[in-house]
Design an enzyme around this catalytic site. Structure first.
Site, PDB file in Angstrom:
ATOM      1  N   TRP A 191      37.437  43.475  43.332  1.00 19.98           N
ATOM      2  CA  TRP A 191      37.163  44.089  44.642  1.00 19.98           C
ATOM      3  C   TRP A 191      37.202  43.056  45.764  1.00 19.98           C
ATOM      4  O   TRP A 191      37.726  43.320  46.843  1.00 19.98           O
ATOM      5  CB  TRP A 191      35.834  44.854  44.622  1.00 19.98           C
ATOM      6  CG  TRP A 191      35.923  46.075  43.759  1.00 19.98           C
ATOM      7  CD1 TRP A 191      35.214  46.333  42.628  1.00 19.98           C
ATOM      8  CD2 TRP A 191      36.801  47.199  43.936  1.00 19.98           C
ATOM      9  NE1 TRP A 191      35.597  47.542  42.088  1.00 19.98           N
ATOM     10  CE2 TRP A 191      36.559  48.091  42.869  1.00 19.98           C
ATOM     11  CE3 TRP A 191      37.771  47.541  44.881  1.00 19.98           C
ATOM     12  CZ2 TRP A 191      37.256  49.303  42.724  1.00 19.98           C
ATOM     13  CZ3 TRP A 191      38.466  48.754  44.747  1.00 19.98           C
ATOM     14  CH2 TRP A 191      38.203  49.607  43.684  1.00 19.98           C
TER      15      TRP A 191
ATOM     16  N   ASP B 197      30.235  43.085  50.801  1.00 17.17           N
ATOM     17  CA  ASP B 197      30.477  44.413  50.237  1.00 17.17           C
ATOM     18  C   ASP B 197      29.361  44.664  49.228  1.00 17.17           C
ATOM     19  O   ASP B 197      29.289  44.014  48.187  1.00 17.17           O
ATOM     20  CB  ASP B 197      31.852  44.401  49.536  1.00 17.17           C
ATOM     21  CG  ASP B 197      32.132  45.683  48.752  1.00 17.17           C
ATOM     22  OD1 ASP B 197      31.278  46.584  48.730  1.00 17.17           O
ATOM     23  OD2 ASP B 197      33.229  45.764  48.143  1.00 17.17           O
TER      24      ASP B 197
ATOM     25  N   LYS C  82      28.044  55.506  44.875  1.00 19.57           N
ATOM     26  CA  LYS C  82      27.377  54.947  43.690  1.00 19.57           C
ATOM     27  C   LYS C  82      25.869  55.151  43.769  1.00 19.57           C
ATOM     28  O   LYS C  82      25.278  55.774  42.911  1.00 19.57           O
ATOM     29  CB  LYS C  82      27.725  53.473  43.533  1.00 19.57           C
ATOM     30  CG  LYS C  82      29.229  53.304  43.283  1.00 19.57           C
ATOM     31  CD  LYS C  82      29.721  51.961  43.634  1.00 19.57           C
ATOM     32  CE  LYS C  82      31.217  51.891  43.791  1.00 19.57           C
ATOM     33  NZ  LYS C  82      32.032  52.452  42.723  1.00 19.57           N
TER      34      LYS C  82
HETATM   35  C1  LIG Z   1      32.363  46.882  44.992  1.00 23.40           C
HETATM   36  C2  LIG Z   1      33.388  47.882  45.427  1.00 23.40           C
HETATM   37  N1  LIG Z   1      34.016  47.687  46.607  1.00 23.40           N
HETATM   38  C3  LIG Z   1      34.941  48.546  47.046  1.00 23.40           C
HETATM   39  C4  LIG Z   1      35.300  49.644  46.317  1.00 23.40           C
HETATM   40  C5  LIG Z   1      36.348  50.573  46.843  1.00 23.40           C
HETATM   41  O1  LIG Z   1      35.706  51.699  47.309  1.00 23.40           O
HETATM   42  P1  LIG Z   1      36.502  53.020  47.745  1.00 23.40           P
HETATM   43  O2  LIG Z   1      37.032  53.647  46.509  1.00 23.40           O
HETATM   44  O3  LIG Z   1      35.442  53.822  48.425  1.00 23.40           O
HETATM   45  O4  LIG Z   1      37.576  52.611  48.684  1.00 23.40           O
HETATM   46  C6  LIG Z   1      34.659  49.908  45.106  1.00 23.40           C
HETATM   47  C7  LIG Z   1      35.017  51.113  44.320  1.00 23.40           C
HETATM   48  O5  LIG Z   1      34.536  51.387  43.263  1.00 23.40           O
HETATM   49  C8  LIG Z   1      33.699  48.984  44.641  1.00 23.40           C
HETATM   50  O6  LIG Z   1      33.077  49.178  43.473  1.00 23.40           O
END
Ligand SMILES: Cc1ncc(COP(=O)(O)O)c(C=O)c1O
Length: 358
Positions: free
Chosen positions: A102, A172, A196
């Site tokens: 991520w 994040d 989540k």
């Molecule tokens: C830590 C983290 N950041 C970003 C994301 C991406 O999120 P989205 O699917 O809402 O774009 C996720 C998705 O599971 C994630 O776990």
């Protein structure tokens, strides 16, 4: 009706009490004769819901007055772009600590808008476990340093905020938001996709310091411009009204449970119980060095991987679902967010003991 223990990484289990509350008032919200999803976001009934949710979140996290809370859309990936478009506006440089997919993806996306440098911090230690380097050096003139507090896929979580000196820190926190107290004042910006620990998918919460608002690049779409969102109380366009309402119910639930401190205690207890079992077993193995193990996402492997399908099928039959690991890491993953009760973790461990014995 049978509800299973659902270990999905997201969208994931919501607190049962919240679901029941939403169900009970779904057709007729507080006697108005309409559902919350059927009324205008500009109606007085909805504005009351939205502002109360924001107030409760501010209380829960003790968000200082010089920070704005934005209720946005576009998910985590939307913020991969929104963050640089709003903040990479001084020198146009940012350092990204990467500890998994991520943060790597966030860095790649930021590279579309400026000079985003990846500082790869994850590595395999002598035991083959994923670990994280902490002696990192950053450029002096970056607009911000970015990291992902909890990597959902590989289950790597920071236990301390990285020391970035007086540089602006962005994180994040999508997969560990509201799972433990956080000192918001150490950050320039924090964001979390809701799916989540907060609400159904469709909402992204951004907490951003006042002085970082109002500097967006020209190319930044209005819906991603923090200033436009802040000036319009996150109602520049139609917000995801149902998600925001559900988030509000989750914030109330957290308050009733004793707040984030109590949630942190429960989360520690659940994670310790599961890791304790994994460490004591010679049938299963973990993936991450103890200091960096996520309390939210617990990847694990069967030592004999030929039993994976059987494990998943029998787990499902025992009411334990969504345990298959992400394809990047393979194996299994148990996501044990705020809404997963200790009973669910105990049920998982009992099943795993039984499976190993058989
Ligand atoms: C830590 C983290 N950041 C970003 C994301 C991406 O999120 P989205 O699917 O809402 O774009 C996720 C998705 O599971 C994630 O776990």
């Amino acid at each position: 009706m049978t509800r299973v223990y659902n270990f999905s990484a997201g969208p994931s289990m919501m607190p049962l009490e919240v679901m029941e509350h939403a169900r009970d008032e779904f057709l007729d919200f507080k006697g108005i004769g309409s559902s919350i999803i059927e009324i205008s976001h500009r109606s007085k009934d909805y504005i009351a819901v939205a502002s109360e949710a924001e107030r409760d979140l501010r209380d829960l996290l003790r968000v200082p007055d010089n920070y704005r809370i934005l209720f946005m859309q576009g998910g985590g990936r939307g913020q991969f772009a929104a963050v640089p478009m709003n903040l990479m506006v001084g020198t146009g440089k940012a350092d990204y600590i990467t500890t998994g997919n991520w943060s790597e993806d966030a860095c790649t996306e930021a590279g579309r808008y400026g000079d985003a440098r990846a500082i790869k911090a994850d590595y395999r230690n002598d035991d083959g476990l994923i670990s994280v380097k902490t002696d990192l050096t950053f450029r002096d003139d970056v607009d911000y340093v970015y990291y992902c507090d909890n990597e959902t896929v590989c289950g790597v979580e920071f236990s301390d905020i990285p020391d970035v000196g007086d540089r602006i820190l962005v994180s994040d926190v999508s997969s560990n938001f509201l799972s433990r107290p956080v000192d918001v004042s150490r950050y320039g910006l924090l964001y979390a996709g809701a799916q989540k620990n907060v609400a159904p998918a469709g909402l992204t919460i951004v907490i951003v310091r006042d002085d970082l608002i109002g500097r967006a690049m020209k190319c930044c779409p209005s819906i991603f411009d923090y200033k436009i969102l802040a000036d319009k109380d996150s109602m520049f366009n139609t917000p995801p009204t149902f998600c925001w309402y559900m988030a509000g119910l989750v914030f109330k639930w957290l308050k009733e449970m004793g707040g984030i401190e109590e949630m942190a205690r429960r989360n520690r207890e659940k994670a310790d119980f599961l890791y304790g079992f994994l460490d004591s077993s010679d049938f299963y193995r973990t993936a991450v060095a103890p200091e960096f193990r996520s309390r939210m996402n617990v990847p694990f492997f069967l030592k004999d991987e030929s039993l994976n399908d059987k494990f998943l099928a029998e787990a499902k039959a025992a009411g334990l679902t969504s345990l298959k690991g992400h394809r990047i890491l393979g194996g299994m993953r148990a996501s044990i967010y705020n809404a997963m009760p200790m009973e669910g973790v105990k049920a998982l461990v009992s099943f795993m003991e039984r499976f190993a014995r058989n």
